[in-house]
Design an enzyme around this catalytic site. Structure first.
Site, PDB file in Angstrom:
ATOM      1  N   LYS A 157       0.864  -1.182   0.000  1.00 20.06           N
ATOM      2  CA  LYS A 157       0.000   0.000   0.000  1.00 20.06           C
ATOM      3  C   LYS A 157       0.895   1.224   0.000  1.00 20.06           C
ATOM      4  CE  LYS A 157      -4.468   0.832   0.185  1.00 20.06           C
ATOM      5  NZ  LYS A 157      -5.570   0.002  -0.306  1.00 20.06           N
ATOM      6  N   GLY A 178     -24.434   3.534   2.477  1.00 18.55           N
ATOM      7  CA  GLY A 178     -23.334   4.090   1.675  1.00 18.55           C
ATOM      8  C   GLY A 178     -23.672   3.895   0.216  1.00 18.55           C
ATOM      9  N   GLY A 195     -21.960   5.046  -2.772  1.00 17.15           N
ATOM     10  CA  GLY A 195     -20.916   5.472  -3.707  1.00 17.15           C
ATOM     11  C   GLY A 195     -20.664   4.367  -4.712  1.00 17.15           C
ATOM     12  N   ASN A 196     -19.401   4.207  -5.102  1.00 17.24           N
ATOM     13  CA  ASN A 196     -19.063   3.199  -6.115  1.00 17.24           C
ATOM     14  C   ASN A 196     -19.556   1.810  -5.696  1.00 17.24           C
ATOM     15  OD1 ASN A 196     -17.069   0.911  -6.859  1.00 17.24           O
ATOM     16  ND2 ASN A 196     -16.720   2.422  -8.452  1.00 17.24           N
ATOM     17  N   ALA A 197     -19.168   1.389  -4.485  1.00 13.21           N
ATOM     18  CA  ALA A 197     -19.516   0.033  -4.049  1.00 13.21           C
ATOM     19  C   ALA A 197     -21.030  -0.118  -3.865  1.00 13.21           C
ATOM     20  CB  ALA A 197     -18.776  -0.289  -2.755  1.00 13.21           C
ATOM     21  N   GLY A 198     -21.655   0.806  -3.156  1.00 11.09           N
ATOM     22  CA  GLY A 198     -23.073   0.694  -2.834  1.00 11.09           C
ATOM     23  C   GLY A 198     -23.985   0.764  -4.052  1.00 11.09           C
TER      24      GLY A 198
HETATM   25  P1  NAD Z   1     -17.356   6.266  -2.309  1.00 11.32           P
HETATM   26  O1  NAD Z   1     -16.633   7.459  -1.793  1.00 11.32           O
HETATM   27  O2  NAD Z   1     -17.642   6.134  -3.754  1.00 11.32           O
HETATM   28  O3  NAD Z   1     -18.758   6.089  -1.531  1.00 11.32           O
HETATM   29  C1  NAD Z   1     -18.906   6.192  -0.148  1.00 11.32           C
HETATM   30  C2  NAD Z   1     -20.385   6.414   0.143  1.00 11.32           C
HETATM   31  O4  NAD Z   1     -20.583   6.380   1.554  1.00 11.32           O
HETATM   32  C3  NAD Z   1     -20.916   7.768  -0.316  1.00 11.32           C
HETATM   33  O5  NAD Z   1     -22.202   7.583  -0.869  1.00 11.32           O
HETATM   34  C4  NAD Z   1     -21.041   8.571   0.977  1.00 11.32           C
HETATM   35  O6  NAD Z   1     -22.078   9.542   0.912  1.00 11.32           O
HETATM   36  C5  NAD Z   1     -21.406   7.462   1.922  1.00 11.32           C
HETATM   37  N1  NAD Z   1     -21.170   7.798   3.317  1.00 11.32           N
HETATM   38  C6  NAD Z   1     -20.156   8.497   3.865  1.00 11.32           C
HETATM   39  N2  NAD Z   1     -20.347   8.591   5.185  1.00 11.32           N
HETATM   40  C7  NAD Z   1     -21.489   7.920   5.474  1.00 11.32           C
HETATM   41  C8  NAD Z   1     -22.203   7.645   6.662  1.00 11.32           C
HETATM   42  N3  NAD Z   1     -21.766   8.069   7.845  1.00 11.32           N
HETATM   43  N4  NAD Z   1     -23.328   6.909   6.557  1.00 11.32           N
HETATM   44  C9  NAD Z   1     -23.772   6.468   5.368  1.00 11.32           C
HETATM   45  N5  NAD Z   1     -23.146   6.702   4.230  1.00 11.32           N
HETATM   46  C10 NAD Z   1     -22.027   7.425   4.272  1.00 11.32           C
HETATM   47  O7  NAD Z   1     -16.494   5.028  -1.788  1.00 11.32           O
HETATM   48  P2  NAD Z   1     -16.527   3.515  -2.315  1.00 11.32           P
HETATM   49  O8  NAD Z   1     -15.443   3.330  -3.308  1.00 11.32           O
HETATM   50  O9  NAD Z   1     -17.914   3.107  -2.640  1.00 11.32           O
HETATM   51  O10 NAD Z   1     -16.037   2.798  -0.980  1.00 11.32           O
HETATM   52  C11 NAD Z   1     -16.944   2.535   0.086  1.00 11.32           C
HETATM   53  C12 NAD Z   1     -16.285   1.546   1.021  1.00 11.32           C
HETATM   54  O11 NAD Z   1     -15.931   0.367   0.295  1.00 11.32           O
HETATM   55  C13 NAD Z   1     -14.967   2.041   1.668  1.00 11.32           C
HETATM   56  O12 NAD Z   1     -14.868   1.503   2.958  1.00 11.32           O
HETATM   57  C14 NAD Z   1     -13.922   1.442   0.762  1.00 11.32           C
HETATM   58  O13 NAD Z   1     -12.675   1.302   1.426  1.00 11.32           O
HETATM   59  C15 NAD Z   1     -14.557   0.104   0.452  1.00 11.32           C
HETATM   60  N6  NAD Z   1     -14.000  -0.516  -0.743  1.00 11.32           N
HETATM   61  C16 NAD Z   1     -14.226   0.003  -1.970  1.00 11.32           C
HETATM   62  C17 NAD Z   1     -13.659  -0.608  -3.078  1.00 11.32           C
HETATM   63  C18 NAD Z   1     -13.922  -0.091  -4.464  1.00 11.32           C
HETATM   64  O14 NAD Z   1     -13.453  -0.736  -5.410  1.00 11.32           O
HETATM   65  N7  NAD Z   1     -14.638   0.991  -4.642  1.00 11.32           N
HETATM   66  C19 NAD Z   1     -12.848  -1.761  -2.919  1.00 11.32           C
HETATM   67  C20 NAD Z   1     -12.658  -2.276  -1.653  1.00 11.32           C
HETATM   68  C21 NAD Z   1     -13.241  -1.645  -0.555  1.00 11.32           C
END
Ligand code: NAD
Length: 416
Positions: free
Chosen positions: A105, A217, A219-222
């Protein structure tokens, strides 16, 4: 949990698995520490003509199973200890999905929200000039993480190739498709998560085509989880979603594609027609079959774990469940799909990108999907079998699978 030093948490998690596995003291001590770490001081010319000094890091945690792999995080709170913890978790993540890579990392302490595109490009190139001799497809391969993007990966690859005067697309993953990025990287994390939900549902005899689900949540994952859950599992009713501003719910179900469109257009989930508001904490306690924590760490704690009603908790976020909550969920018979297994789809497709770059031959989305499904299904099966055999909760079982694989590689090399 978030107040604890993340590296100490990572070491404690390893310690528990080492005790359970009866790991010999030398292997245990070897796996408690990064094998190599670098710090860089990076002078960058800012748009106002002044030079600013940034601090950067790269940790190569363990390379026994292959070249180290892991993202680059650009964040104001970045410290060497966050990077060490994330590098340790990458080691276990690559091992649990059985890809031939170690864990690494990197990061830079900076606030990209306050930087222009030109400043970001100069920081990307400065970082690569500092770290280039330690990178390479047979050494260490970075990728995007929080606040780093495919564009940043493109600048970094370009700088690396300029230094060596050769083409090296595999030196970094998460690139734009036009520069050797892989099909399927965008939704890989959620896709992998849904595959393990499918396998978990078979074990507990849950009919996923009729199951209800909620997502914290968005974002990308959700967002991808919302649509892929229905697409891959052939049905299911989305009951609630939330983002940092708050959430919405509907007992009769929410159209996943429509709410993703609403979020992309308005920047929030609030106000989606036909729904009522729900708070982030209420969402976690809804009576749904599958819960996807997809926001931040520390969402499920000792205070609310006893109220969780879901049958399956699929951790797309990193670290959403505290150790205290883990024990409560396990006691209540809830099947937790732990983060470093459930969200490993992203690094798995990054690995596919590296493979395609090395061969200079590119796979179709169907090839990616089939390979990802196999890796995620096998990972789930290995972890679930260990859980049953050792009578431990899923996270400890996942650690036991991953640590056993890394320890074996260290032993076979004659390191311990
Ligand atoms: P992102 O920034 O695209 O989305 C995060 C989402 O969480 C946003 O919609 C934000 O509004 C919401 N959020 C923030 N604080 C919040 C709260 N207190 N309550 C509810 N929602 C809240 O990030 P992402 O890429 O979707 O990542 C989300 C999680 O998944 C992180 O923990 C990240 O480490 C993990 N993750 C993501 C990936 C990936 O490929 N995107 C891979 C492995 C792990």
């Amino acid at each position: 949990m978030s107040e604890m030093n993340p590296f100490k948490i990572a070491q404690q998690q390893l310690d528990e698995a080492a005790r359970k596995l009866g790991l010999d003291p030398a292997t245990h001590e070897l796996l408690r520490w990064p094998m190599r770490e670098y710090r860089f001081t990076l002078p960058v010319k800012m748009d106002n003509g002044q030079t600013r000094i940034f601090h950067g890091y790269r940790v190569q945690y363990n390379a026994a199973r292959g070249p180290t792999k892991g993202g680059l995080r650009w964040h104001p709170d970045e410290t060497i200890d966050t990077v060490r913890a994330l590098a340790a978790w990458m080691t276990w993540k690559c091992a649990v999905v059985n890809i031939p890579l170690g864990g690494g990392k990197g990061g830079v302490t900076c606030n990209p929200k306050e930087m222009s595109e030109g400043e970001k490009e100069r920081l990307s190139r400065a970082y690569i000039r500092a770290v280039a001799r330690e990178l390479g497809v047979h050494r260490d391969v970075p990728a995007p993480d929080v606040y780093t993007t495919p564009q940043i990966m493109a600048w970094m690859m370009d700088e690396f190739e300029a230094i060596y005067g050769e083409s090296h697309p595999g030196v970094i993953t998460g690139k734009p498709i036009a520069l050797g990025g892989s099909e399927g990287r965008g939704d890989a994390t959620a896709r992998g998560g849904v595959y393990v939900v499918r396998e978990a549902a078979k074990k507990i005899k849950l009919d996923v085509s009729k199951a209800s689900y909620a997502i914290q949540g968005f974002g990308n994952a959700g967002q991808f989880a919302a649509t892929l859950h229905r697409e891959i599992l052939g049905g299911g009713k989305l009951i609630a979603v939330s983002d940092s501003r708050g959430g919405v719910m509907s007992k009769s179900g929410i159209d996943p594609s429509a709410i993703v469109k609403h979020k992309l257009e308005t920047g929030k989930v609030e106000g989606f027609p036909g729904t009522t508001p729900v708070s982030n904490s209420e969402l976690l306690e809804l009576d749904v079959d599958v819960l996807y924590p997809s926001a931040l760490e520390g969402a499920i704690t000792g205070a609310n774990a006893g109220n969780i009603k879901a049958k399956i908790v699929c951790e797309l976020a990193n670290g959403p469940t505290t150790p205290e909550a883990d024990a409560i969920l396990h006691k209540n018979g809830i099947l937790v799909l732990p983060d470093f297994m459930a969200n490993a789809g992203g690094v798995t497709v990054s690995y596919f990108e590296q493979v395609q770059n090395t061969y200079n031959y590119y796979w179709s989305m169907a090839d990616i999907d089939q390979q990802l499904d196999r890796r995620m299904t096998d990972a789930f099966e290995a972890v679930y079998t260990t859980r049953e055999r050792a009578k431990v909760h899923m996270r400890l079982a996942a650690y036991m699978v991953a640590v056993t694989r890394v320890a074996e590689a260290c032993k076979l090399r004659g390191w311990v």
